[in-house]
Design an enzyme around this catalytic site. Sequence first.
Site, PDB file in Angstrom:
ATOM      1  CG  ASN A   9      45.227  63.318  70.966  1.00  0.00           C
ATOM      2  OD1 ASN A   9      44.610  63.436  71.991  1.00  0.00           O
ATOM      3  ND2 ASN A   9      46.563  63.986  70.909  1.00  0.00           N
ATOM      4  CD1 TRP A  10      38.661  63.708  69.767  1.00  0.00           C
ATOM      5  CD2 TRP A  10      37.363  63.732  71.505  1.00  0.00           C
ATOM      6  NE1 TRP A  10      37.661  63.085  69.126  1.00  0.00           N
ATOM      7  CE2 TRP A  10      36.762  62.973  70.293  1.00  0.00           C
ATOM      8  CE3 TRP A  10      36.420  63.788  72.551  1.00  0.00           C
ATOM      9  CZ2 TRP A  10      35.445  62.717  70.274  1.00  0.00           C
ATOM     10  CZ3 TRP A  10      35.146  63.258  72.496  1.00  0.00           C
ATOM     11  CH2 TRP A  10      34.596  62.665  71.315  1.00  0.00           C
ATOM     12  CE  LYS A  11      46.318  67.706  69.855  1.00  0.00           C
ATOM     13  NZ  LYS A  11      47.982  68.375  69.511  1.00  0.00           N
ATOM     14  CG  HIS A  94      50.658  63.567  72.345  1.00  0.00           C
ATOM     15  ND1 HIS A  94      51.077  65.052  72.386  1.00  0.00           N
ATOM     16  CD2 HIS A  94      50.191  63.418  71.057  1.00  0.00           C
ATOM     17  CE1 HIS A  94      50.793  65.392  71.496  1.00  0.00           C
ATOM     18  NE2 HIS A  94      49.764  64.554  70.490  1.00  0.00           N
ATOM     19  CD  GLU A  96      49.858  68.579  72.691  1.00  0.00           C
ATOM     20  OE1 GLU A  96      48.961  67.992  73.028  1.00  0.00           O
ATOM     21  OE2 GLU A  96      49.761  68.621  71.445  1.00  0.00           O
ATOM     22  CD  GLU A 166      51.323  62.695  66.767  1.00  0.00           C
ATOM     23  OE1 GLU A 166      50.445  62.780  66.256  1.00  0.00           O
ATOM     24  OE2 GLU A 166      51.448  63.130  68.150  1.00  0.00           O
ATOM     25  N   GLY A 172      49.782  70.775  65.333  1.00  0.00           N
ATOM     26  CA  GLY A 172      49.299  72.029  65.654  1.00  0.00           C
ATOM     27  C   GLY A 172      49.576  73.091  64.850  1.00  0.00           C
ATOM     28  CB  SER A 211      49.524  70.057  60.494  1.00  0.00           C
ATOM     29  OG  SER A 211      50.071  70.677  61.702  1.00  0.00           O
ATOM     30  N   GLY A 232      45.001  65.354  65.351  1.00  0.00           N
ATOM     31  CA  GLY A 232      44.187  66.306  66.429  1.00  0.00           C
ATOM     32  C   GLY A 232      43.454  67.164  65.901  1.00  0.00           C
ATOM     33  N   GLY A 233      43.626  68.477  65.552  1.00  0.00           N
ATOM     34  CA  GLY A 233      42.810  69.557  65.523  1.00  0.00           C
ATOM     35  C   GLY A 233      41.600  68.927  64.413  1.00  0.00           C
TER      36      GLY A 233
END
Length: 250
Positions: A9-11, A94, A96, A166, A172, A211, A232-233
């Site tokens: 997930n590149w966000k 998601h 966010e 999640e 993150g 994470s 993600g990251g």
Amino acid sequence: MARKLIVGNWKMNGSLAMNAELLEGIKAGLAGVDCDLAVCVPFPYLAQCQHALEGTGIALGAEDVSAHAVGAYTGQVSTRMLLDFDCKYAIVGHSERREYCNESDELVANKVQRALAGGLTPIVCVGESLKEKDAGLTEAVVSRQINTVLSVLEEREVCDIVVAYEPVWAIGTGKTPTPEMVKDVHALMRELMIRKNPDAAERVRILYGGSMKPSNAEEFLKMRDIDGGLIGGAALKASDFLKIAYLASK
Ligand code: PEP
């Protein structure tokens, strides 16, 4: 579940140059990967990524999709538009988006329904906040989120979704629940889906996200009921994303 699924997930990250480098790096390391891979990218880069991923077996996805089919919904992107770029997946719900865009359980459920009707596989995100975890509400929150989605699905549709657990407090932050905690939440969610369609036992993949990185991925991915990861990251660095994919291929 036979084959694991690892999704990046590149966000709101990336640029034409950065995406090209990242995807070249991933493509160069695919030998030895024996799991399903996908990247969910920002809308403006779908065409670039579709082109770059052609023939690689890596699936493309979006980070959101509209609950509406077509019409006067400024700024929204429809299932049919995503299919024009060969998207297979759309992340839905998601945390966010739930938090910053006020997406309710009901809206998330409508998006899941619309994605399925249009032929996309929704990756349905659920998870509790830190406050909810500390209040002992993890199971109640996750059950409510999953049940709202299940309430709008036909029995046969249950097997066509992917679920990502999640915990919001793990996204993150570098903090993670223990693999045992994740396994228990996944088992609960699977049970809820099985009640609606027994085939969900074998056919629905439940991913863990929050994470996940090369140094901790193995302990999650070896657990029963954890069928992959939403990353993600660590999905923004080709070598990290590939290392997780190798661990999922064992
Ligand atoms: C995510 O945003 O879906 C996610 C899991 O992020 P991270 O891996 O950075 O925690």
